[in-house]
Write an enzyme that holds these catalytic residues in place. Structure first.
Site, PDB file in Angstrom:
ATOM      1  CE1 TYR A 159      -7.985  42.544 -28.097  1.00 11.79           C
ATOM      2  CE2 TYR A 159      -8.674  40.633 -29.370  1.00 11.79           C
ATOM      3  CZ  TYR A 159      -7.679  41.504 -28.945  1.00 11.79           C
ATOM      4  OH  TYR A 159      -6.380  41.322 -29.388  1.00 11.79           O
TER       5      TYR A 159
ATOM      6  CD  GLU B  58     -18.524  43.894 -33.630  1.00 10.36           C
ATOM      7  OE1 GLU B  58     -17.853  44.402 -34.539  1.00 10.36           O
ATOM      8  OE2 GLU B  58     -19.521  43.190 -33.849  1.00 10.36           O
TER       9      GLU B  58
ATOM     10  CG  ASN C 226      -5.165  29.913 -17.416  1.00  9.86           C
ATOM     11  OD1 ASN C 226      -4.646  30.863 -16.845  1.00  9.86           O
ATOM     12  ND2 ASN C 226      -6.462  29.834 -17.624  1.00  9.86           N
TER      13      ASN C 226
ATOM     14  N   GLY D 162     -12.246  20.469 -25.205  1.00 11.67           N
ATOM     15  CA  GLY D 162     -10.906  20.793 -25.696  1.00 11.67           C
ATOM     16  C   GLY D 162     -10.732  20.488 -27.168  1.00 11.67           C
TER      17      GLY D 162
ATOM     18  NE  ARG E 109      -8.655  30.028 -29.795  1.00 10.81           N
ATOM     19  CZ  ARG E 109      -9.915  29.585 -29.807  1.00 10.81           C
ATOM     20  NH1 ARG E 109     -10.266  28.593 -30.605  1.00 10.81           N
ATOM     21  NH2 ARG E 109     -10.830  30.136 -29.027  1.00 10.81           N
TER      22      ARG E 109
ATOM     23  CG  ASP F  64     -13.696  29.343 -26.618  1.00  8.74           C
ATOM     24  OD1 ASP F  64     -13.137  29.893 -25.665  1.00  8.74           O
ATOM     25  OD2 ASP F  64     -13.103  28.601 -27.426  1.00  8.74           O
TER      26      ASP F  64
HETATM   27  N1  UDP Z   1      -8.788  27.583 -22.756  1.00 12.43           N
HETATM   28  C1  UDP Z   1      -8.759  26.418 -22.007  1.00 12.43           C
HETATM   29  N2  UDP Z   1      -8.253  26.478 -20.752  1.00 12.43           N
HETATM   30  C2  UDP Z   1      -7.770  27.615 -20.196  1.00 12.43           C
HETATM   31  C3  UDP Z   1      -7.813  28.801 -20.966  1.00 12.43           C
HETATM   32  C4  UDP Z   1      -8.334  28.742 -22.246  1.00 12.43           C
HETATM   33  O1  UDP Z   1      -9.178  25.344 -22.469  1.00 12.43           O
HETATM   34  O2  UDP Z   1      -7.315  27.575 -19.040  1.00 12.43           O
HETATM   35  C5  UDP Z   1      -9.289  27.516 -24.138  1.00 12.43           C
HETATM   36  C6  UDP Z   1     -10.280  28.604 -24.521  1.00 12.43           C
HETATM   37  O3  UDP Z   1     -11.601  28.206 -24.235  1.00 12.43           O
HETATM   38  C7  UDP Z   1     -10.016  28.735 -26.017  1.00 12.43           C
HETATM   39  C8  UDP Z   1      -8.539  28.410 -26.172  1.00 12.43           C
HETATM   40  O4  UDP Z   1      -8.179  27.707 -25.001  1.00 12.43           O
HETATM   41  O5  UDP Z   1     -10.770  27.794 -26.732  1.00 12.43           O
HETATM   42  C9  UDP Z   1      -7.667  29.635 -26.315  1.00 12.43           C
HETATM   43  O6  UDP Z   1      -8.006  30.517 -25.297  1.00 12.43           O
HETATM   44  P1  UDP Z   1      -7.173  31.852 -25.027  1.00 12.43           P
HETATM   45  O7  UDP Z   1      -7.861  32.556 -23.898  1.00 12.43           O
HETATM   46  O8  UDP Z   1      -5.738  31.537 -24.855  1.00 12.43           O
HETATM   47  O9  UDP Z   1      -7.277  32.683 -26.369  1.00 12.43           O
HETATM   48  P2  UDP Z   1      -8.445  32.971 -27.416  1.00 12.43           P
HETATM   49  O10 UDP Z   1      -7.957  32.354 -28.668  1.00 12.43           O
HETATM   50  O11 UDP Z   1      -9.723  32.331 -26.961  1.00 12.43           O
HETATM   51  O12 UDP Z   1      -8.550  34.439 -27.461  1.00 12.43           O
END
Ligand code: UDP
Length: 315
Positions: free
Chosen positions: A145, A147, A190, A207, A211, A276
């Protein structure tokens, strides 16, 4: 009224953009291969006389008789884009090549390309300005994704250097809202699905990773604002971050949802996925200056709106 092509039109973001463009009086052509998108997202648009849907793939051909292209085609959630890395990378790269071919013969077509904060990878500069080149693992599970999106930017900017055309590259930061696929694996979907099903919310790692979540209507507003930029093969003045700088640790999202639901929520921890990103927040100085972009939906309000959509869909 312009004739506008939206690739990835049946996706979460694409379908919201289609609806907004139709509302503004444009004629909209929607292209989608339905890999992650669904016709259900286009339920209203499909009955609209100014909307035309074409089942197709940006890797192969892009309809050319349009005034502008919004290029949103690509699986965007980590679970979806890692399911078929080859499809993900080629959708970004070949999609951009098809666009470059299109403007070679039709240099008045405006191209607005959806890029991503993932071009910054796991950033060492915080918040992220567009001038930061990023820290991406080129062989990690996210690389298809990251790259793919990086090379798409390269292809489009090279094409612009060769022969100018109106080009905007928007780097999107974690957009969320109604119509997100229930099973797309992203944190907002989720958490909402688990909360509504009375199951524990799965926090990856402790956690503490952050973001900055942007409500879909705000993101769509940035796309639409590009249509107000001067026409013609203007000087390309660089990519533009689009996101909401309201940054929170992922674990705090649990509290935001709990508050909206008016009930405490149980949490379970899972391992942090490989690569991550630990922190992410857009510097939106350029978006404010160039697009008049100013996100107006708070996280609490956006979650409230998204919850009411998820309530209907989660049984
Ligand atoms: N994450 C989480 N629980 C979940 C799904 C994602 O804690 O059920 C975390 C994930 O590890 C990341 C953040 O939430 O740090 C955002 O993940 P997402 O997949 O929504 O988007 P990303 O920003 O990683 O593309």
């Amino acid at each position: 009224m312009a004739r506008i092509l939206v690739t990835g039109a049946a996706g979460f973001l694409g379908s919201h953009l289609v609806d907004r463009l139709l509302g503004l009086g444009h004629e909209v052509l929607g292209l989608d291969n339905l890999y992650t998108g669904s016709r259900d997202n286009l339920r209203e648009a499909l009955t609209h006389p100014r909307f035309h849907f074409q089942l197709g793939d940006v890797r192969h051909a892009i309809p050319a008789s349009v005034d502008a292209v919004f290029n949103l085609a690509c699986p965007a959630s980590p679970v979806h884009y890692q399911a078929d890395p080859h499809l993900t990378l080629t959708t970004s790269a070949l999609g951009a090549l098809r666009l470059a071919e299109l403007v070679e013969t039709r240099p008045t077509v405006r191209i607005v390309h959806a890029s991503t904060s993932e071009v910054y990878g796991d950033p060492e500069v915080h918040p992220q300005p567009e001038s930061y080149w990023g820290k991406v693992n080129p062989i990690g599970p996210r690389a298809c994704y990251d790259e793919g999106k990086r090379v798409a930017e390269t292809i489009l900017v090279d094409a612009h250097r060769r022969r100018p055309f109106p080009l905007q590259i928007l780097r999107l930061f974690n957009t969320y809202g109604p119509r997100m696929a229930l099973e797309d694996g992203r944190v907002v979907s989720n958490f909402l699905v688990s909360a509504l099903r009375g199951e524990p919310l799965t926090v990856y790692g402790a956690g503490e990773q952050t973001r900055s979540f942007c409500y879909v209507d705000d993101t769509v507003g940035a796309f639409v604002a590009t249509l107000g930029l001067p026409p013609g093969p203007a000087h390309f003045d660089g990519p533009i971050n689009v996101g909401n700088p309201e940054e929170i640790p992922v674990r705090n999202l649990v509290d935001v949802i709990a508050k909206e639901l008016g009930t405490p929520l149980e949490v379970t921890h899972r391992p942090l996925p490989v690569d991550d990103p630990r922190q992410r927040r857009p510097d939106i100085t350029r978006a404010r200056a160039r697009l008049g972009f100013s996100p107006s939906i708070s996280l609490a309000e956006g979650i409230r709106r998204t919850l009411s959509d998820f309530r209907r869909r989660v049984s």
